[in-house]
Design an enzyme around this catalytic site. Structure first.
Site, PDB file in Angstrom:
ATOM      1  CE  LYS A  19     -44.947  32.906  54.378  1.00 55.49           C
ATOM      2  NZ  LYS A  19     -46.068  32.688  55.295  1.00 55.49           N
ATOM      3  CG  ASP A  21     -48.720  35.791  61.038  1.00 58.05           C
ATOM      4  OD1 ASP A  21     -48.886  34.611  60.663  1.00 58.05           O
ATOM      5  OD2 ASP A  21     -48.315  36.095  62.168  1.00 58.05           O
ATOM      6  CD  GLU A 161     -45.769  34.490  58.225  1.00 52.37           C
ATOM      7  OE1 GLU A 161     -45.613  33.269  58.366  1.00 52.37           O
ATOM      8  OE2 GLU A 161     -46.839  34.998  57.858  1.00 52.37           O
TER       9      GLU A 161
END
Length: 310
Positions: A19, A21, A161
């Site tokens: 994921k 950022d 993240e």
């Protein structure tokens, strides 16, 4: 298509990605002889001029639509805070190349005029990987991994993240939050809608705190105020530019706010989304020690919801 917060899926039929950022951006090219690149957020804001180092995408195909995140590395790790100034305005090519971004592409939605939205993720990814993204400066394919638990551990160790799990058979549904994409994050982060602001005590023009809300069943629910992270002049200018035209006569929140929060408040139409880091939620449904991270032009107010803490 948006991911749903939840526990990490297990079992067959899932793949896993970092994921990032960063800033969610759709990249499209059109035109046979001299393809034109357009970079735009989910809200439709054109940010092509913000990232001139990505013009090489025009060489991929005369008609393609990509989905991904623009990231900027800080110490080898993507940093939303480091990217914030690039998100807000036009940047010259020379300045951009001194510290270039990377466009991490994770999906292809259209190719040579053919929509791929109804194709399964596995087929869209195979199409994406056949494109020559390796030959485009500052563009990469976001890697996929088969072991979600191992990736989650690695991203935690590196201070990243989190992880997004995606069902291999899933089609792409623009603008929808889908259980076929599941996000698992390591730190508390919350997108909020700005409903107003309070000036600094020593200045009537500088923003001392933003009044934040999260949409609920009865309207915009007050989530507290954030003052940390607003001191920089660049941040102040961005917020003034965004909030100034949205001035309103009354508060947009569903319920009356405490007097200590409304003192001197200036209200605005709830159209600007910001990201804050925080230490959890209080029993009164207020963010605990929030810190402003940046404006989220890639998130619509209607898509904001309270994120789980775990």
């Amino acid at each position: 298509m948006l991911a749903t917060p939840g526990p990490l899926p297990t079992g067959p039929g899932w793949s896993f990605e970092v994921k990032w950022d960063g800033m969610r951006v759709l990249a499209s090219t059109t035109g046979d002889d001299e393809p034109v690149l357009r970079l735009h957020t989910r809200s439709g804001r054109d940010v092509t001029a913000n990232f001139p180092e990505l013009t090489g995408i025009t060489g991929l195909a005369p008609d393609v639509l990509l989905d991904g995140e623009i990231v900027l590395l800080d110490g080898g790790v993507p940093s939303f805070a480091a990217l914030a100034h690039r998100m807000q305005g036009v940047v010259g090519t020379a300045a951009a190349l001194r510290r270039p971004v990377v466009y991490m592409v994770f999906d292809v939605l259209r190719l040579y005029g053919v929509s791929l939205l109804d194709r399964p993720l596995s087929e869209r990814r195979a199409t994406l990987e056949r494109l020559d993204l390796g030959g485009v400066d500052h563009v990469e394919v976001s890697p996929r991994y088969p072991d979600g638990a191992a990736l989650l551990a690695v991203t935690a160790e590196r201070g990243m993240e989190g992880v997004v799990a995606k069902r291999e058979t899933s089609s792409y549904r623009p603008g929808r939050r889908s259980p076929d994409w599941v996000k698992v994050t390591h730190r508390h982060s919350q997108s909020c809608v700005v409903g107003g602001w309070r000036p600094e005590r020593s200045s009537t023009t500088r923003i001392g705190a933003l009044l934040l809300g999260v949409p609920g069943p009865d309207g915009l629910e007050f989530a507290g105020r954030v003052g940390s992270g607003l001191a920089g002049e660049a941040v102040q200018q961005v917020l003034r530019d965004r909030l100034g035209p949205l001035a309103a006569e009354s508060a947009p929140f569903a319920a009356a706010l405490p007097r200590e929060d409304t003192a001197g408040a200036r209200w605005c139409v709830p159209a600007v989304v910001v990201e804050v880091a925080h230490l959890g939620w209080t029993a009164a449904a207020r963010l605990r020690q929030p810190v402003f991270r940046g404006v989220r032009d890639d998130v619509e107010p209607a898509d904001v919801r309270r994120e789980p803490e775990g």
